[in-house]
Every structure is written in C-alpha cells, then in structure tokens.
Design a protein around this motif. Structure first.
Motif, mmCIF file in Angstrom:
data_model
loop_
_atom_site.group_PDB
_atom_site.id
_atom_site.type_symbol
_atom_site.label_atom_id
_atom_site.label_comp_id
_atom_site.label_asym_id
_atom_site.label_seq_id
_atom_site.Cartn_x
_atom_site.Cartn_y
_atom_site.Cartn_z
ATOM 1 N N GLU A 1 -3.297 0.320 -7.021
ATOM 2 C CA GLU A 1 -3.546 1.340 -8.041
ATOM 3 C C GLU A 1 -3.058 2.710 -7.588
ATOM 4 O O GLU A 1 -2.500 3.477 -8.378
ATOM 5 C CB GLU A 1 -5.039 1.400 -8.362
ATOM 6 C CG GLU A 1 -5.392 2.385 -9.475
ATOM 7 C CD GLU A 1 -6.878 2.400 -9.787
ATOM 8 O OE1 GLU A 1 -7.275 3.133 -10.717
ATOM 9 O OE2 GLU A 1 -7.654 1.688 -9.100
ATOM 10 N N ALA A 2 -3.242 3.016 -6.303
ATOM 11 C CA ALA A 2 -2.796 4.309 -5.789
ATOM 12 C C ALA A 2 -1.292 4.453 -5.892
ATOM 13 O O ALA A 2 -0.770 5.508 -6.299
ATOM 14 C CB ALA A 2 -3.251 4.459 -4.339
ATOM 15 N N ALA B 1 -6.650 -4.139 -4.619
ATOM 16 C CA ALA B 1 -6.442 -3.578 -5.963
ATOM 17 C C ALA B 1 -6.363 -2.060 -5.906
ATOM 18 O O ALA B 1 -5.549 -1.437 -6.609
ATOM 19 C CB ALA B 1 -7.570 -4.027 -6.886
ATOM 20 N N SER B 2 -7.191 -1.454 -5.071
ATOM 21 C CA SER B 2 -7.172 0.009 -4.944
ATOM 22 C C SER B 2 -5.867 0.499 -4.340
ATOM 23 O O SER B 2 -5.319 1.531 -4.755
ATOM 24 C CB SER B 2 -8.354 0.471 -4.070
ATOM 25 O OG SER B 2 -9.584 0.152 -4.678
ATOM 26 N N ASP C 1 -0.308 4.761 -9.681
ATOM 27 C CA ASP C 1 -0.594 6.089 -10.237
ATOM 28 C C ASP C 1 0.470 7.100 -9.818
ATOM 29 O O ASP C 1 0.892 7.946 -10.620
ATOM 30 C CB ASP C 1 -1.972 6.569 -9.777
ATOM 31 C CG ASP C 1 -3.112 5.800 -10.439
ATOM 32 O OD1 ASP C 1 -2.849 5.127 -11.460
ATOM 33 O OD2 ASP C 1 -4.247 5.877 -9.936
ATOM 34 N N GLY D 1 -10.963 -6.028 -3.817
ATOM 35 C CA GLY D 1 -11.090 -4.660 -4.329
ATOM 36 C C GLY D 1 -10.250 -3.673 -3.552
ATOM 37 O O GLY D 1 -9.630 -2.770 -4.137
ATOM 38 N N LYS D 2 -10.186 -3.863 -2.228
ATOM 39 C CA LYS D 2 -9.368 -2.970 -1.404
ATOM 40 C C LYS D 2 -7.886 -3.116 -1.745
ATOM 41 O O LYS D 2 -7.152 -2.128 -1.818
ATOM 42 C CB LYS D 2 -9.605 -3.263 0.075
ATOM 43 C CG LYS D 2 -10.983 -2.871 0.575
ATOM 44 C CD LYS D 2 -11.153 -3.200 2.048
ATOM 45 C CE LYS D 2 -12.540 -2.816 2.541
ATOM 46 N NZ LYS D 2 -12.730 -3.164 3.971
ATOM 47 N N ASP E 1 0.858 -1.185 0.000
ATOM 48 C CA ASP E 1 0.000 0.000 0.000
ATOM 49 C C ASP E 1 0.891 1.232 0.000
ATOM 50 O O ASP E 1 2.083 1.158 -0.329
ATOM 51 C CB ASP E 1 -0.940 -0.005 1.212
ATOM 52 C CG ASP E 1 -0.194 -0.285 2.519
ATOM 53 O OD1 ASP E 1 0.963 0.163 2.645
ATOM 54 O OD2 ASP E 1 -0.763 -0.949 3.411
#
Length: 302
Positions: free
Chosen positions: A217-218, A213-214, A221, A210-211, A162
């Motif tokens: 993704e953060a 993956a998010s 990015d 989903g958490k 994360d």
C-alpha cells in the motif's frame, strides 16, 4: 552495490545482435521502445575478435568483421523500414558480446537482448549472453522473449516487495505511460521466507499478511501521487513460488518490470541473479525489464 539509477528517465536504448532470429526480434522490439522514449537506438555486435586473435588466422578474423558489419547494416535497414524516423547508430566491437553491451549501455542506457542466441543449445530458455548481460549490468536490461507482438494486453506488470522496490515501481509506471497502458503492482510473499520453517500460528499468518499488505500500500500510494493520470492496480498474494505467480501473471502483461538481484556468486565468480529472477527470465510470457536495486540490501533479496 550502489545503483547508478536515481530517477526513471527515458534513456537511450542499446540492443545486441548476433545473427539469430531472437536477436533480430529483440532489435525490432528495441526500436519500438526507442520510438516510445523518443531516443536513438544503438545496435551493437560483439565479435570477440580480440579474444580469438591467438587462435584463428587473420583471414578468418577479417571474415568475422565483414559478416558483423553486414549484419549491423541489415539490422539497421530492417529497423528503418519499420521506424523510418528513428535515429539509428551501429557499433562493431572487437570485445565479447557481454562486455560490448555493458560498455555501450554506459551509466544511463537501457540494454535489450534476445532470450536466445546462436551459441549453446536451442532448447535453452535463456542464452548465456542474455543471462550474463542481465546479471552483470549496472543499468536496466530488457530480455525480449519469443512472444506474439500482435497481442497487446494494455498492462505493465511490476513485481514489488516494499519501499526498496520504489525505484522499480517508478520505472514500471514510466513504462506504462510510454506504452499507454495501465500499471499493475504485484506483491508475492512466501510465508516460509517470512517466519522460517516452523509452522506459524493462524494469528501470526494474519499479522504477516497485514505487514505485506501495508508495504504494498505504501508503494502504491507513492506511485498514485507521482503519476496521478496513470491507472494503477495493486494486489498481494501468498504463494510458495514467487516466480510461478509472476510467470503466470506475465501472460496478461506487455512488460514485466522487476528488481535485478546483485548477490555475490558462489566461489567468487562475480555476481548472479536471484533464484526467482532467474526463473522468471527463463519462463516469462512477455519481455522482462530488470532494474538494478540500490543499496546493500540487494545482496539478500531475490
């Protein structure tokens, strides 16, 4: 532990030698890394003569010193033959190898060690010096394994969970630029670590996925924004063995970058590496760069 790392700078490279073949390969790999960074290479031999002084004769100590200085000279010569323009310095230290490397690394150096040394059992995947250097360092440590350096995959692999691993991802991106390679961000999550030992409902699994993956993704990015010219790929996978996935992925990488856990060791014996990190260091198929994690969160992460 508060990390000494703030940005992925191109720091000096420090490598330890002990006369073993893995250490010699590590020195040559470190020389190539120093060339990529445009920084000097510092070669260190920790003789531990201070620790031996009460148990051996002065004559033996002098022989150790002579052998150490000869080893340093021979290693510097081998490095110069492959990288004639590289600035190389050497250091004979009276302290033990781990202490010597930590001191030489200082606050901003990157320490390189081979996966095995002269001591212990040859069958061990990672020697005690490499393990203790990696566990106790406050700066990045690269463990160079017995790999075929003639094979280049053109990929730097980074293990991320994360936003707390953003510093690690930045280091990996910088290394990818230096290696003229692409960057792969790999997020591995274990469902039992996410929900405990109770079997989750299917909807829970989808939500957890989903958490994760998010979170990936953060980080992806941010790396895209900060390194716009770098080719970046990212993927998340669920597995019971985080280490197993990373080790298998390392087969197709030139370097694996991951956060180094700094959790308290049992019985007050300093600090140790997390289980996944420990396994990766023992079994990875490419050099592994450990970046100290920042903040108090490091004690609970692997």
């Amino acid at each position: 532990m508060e990390s000494t790392l703030r940005t992925p700078d191109t720091s000096s490279v420090v490598v330890g030698v002990d006369g073993s073949e893995p250490a010699r390969r590590a020195a040559l790999w470190a020389a190539g890394e120093a060339v990529r960074r445009g920084r000097p290479l510092h070669i260190v031999y920790g003789a531990d003569t201070d620790g031996r002084a009460l148990y051996v004769s002065a004559e033996t100590i002098e022989k150790v010193r002579a052998a150490g200085r000869e080893l340093l000279a021979d290693t510097a010569k081998a490095v110069a033959s492959e990288h004639p323009g590289l600035q190389v310095t050497t250091e004979f230290s009276r302290a033990d190898a781990v202490t010597s490397l930590h001191r030489a690394g200082g606050l901003h150096g990157t320490i390189v060690v081979g996966n095995r040394g002269l001591g212990g059992f040859h069958a061990l995947m990672l020697g005690s010096v490499g393990l203790n250097t990696a566990a106790g360092a406050k700066t990045p440590v690269i463990v160079v394994r017995d790999v075929d350096e003639t094979v280049e995959h053109g990929t730097v692999l980074a293990a991320v969970r994360d936003e707390h691993d953003l510093v690690c991802a930045r280091y990996a991106a910088r290394e990818a630029e230096l290696h003229k390679a692409s960057l792969r961000l790999l997020h591995v999550w274990n469902i039992l670590q996410s929900v405990g030992d109770v079997a989750p409902l299917l909807d829970d699994v989808d939500g957890i996925a989903g958490k994760h993956a998010s979170a990936l993704e953060a980080v992806t990015d941010t790396i895209h924004d900060e390194f716009p010219d770098l080719t970046v790929a990212s993927d998340a996978t669920k597995s019971r063995s985080v280490a197993g996935v990373l080790v298998e992925a390392s087969r197709r990488a030139d370097l694996l970058v991951m956060g180094g856990r700094r959790a308290p060791a049992p019985f007050g014996l300093g600090r140790n590496l997390g289980g996944a990190t420990h396994s990766v260091l023992h079994h990875a198929h490419c050099p592994v760069l450990l970046v100290p994690r920042a903040g108090t969160d490091s004690a609970s992460r692997s």
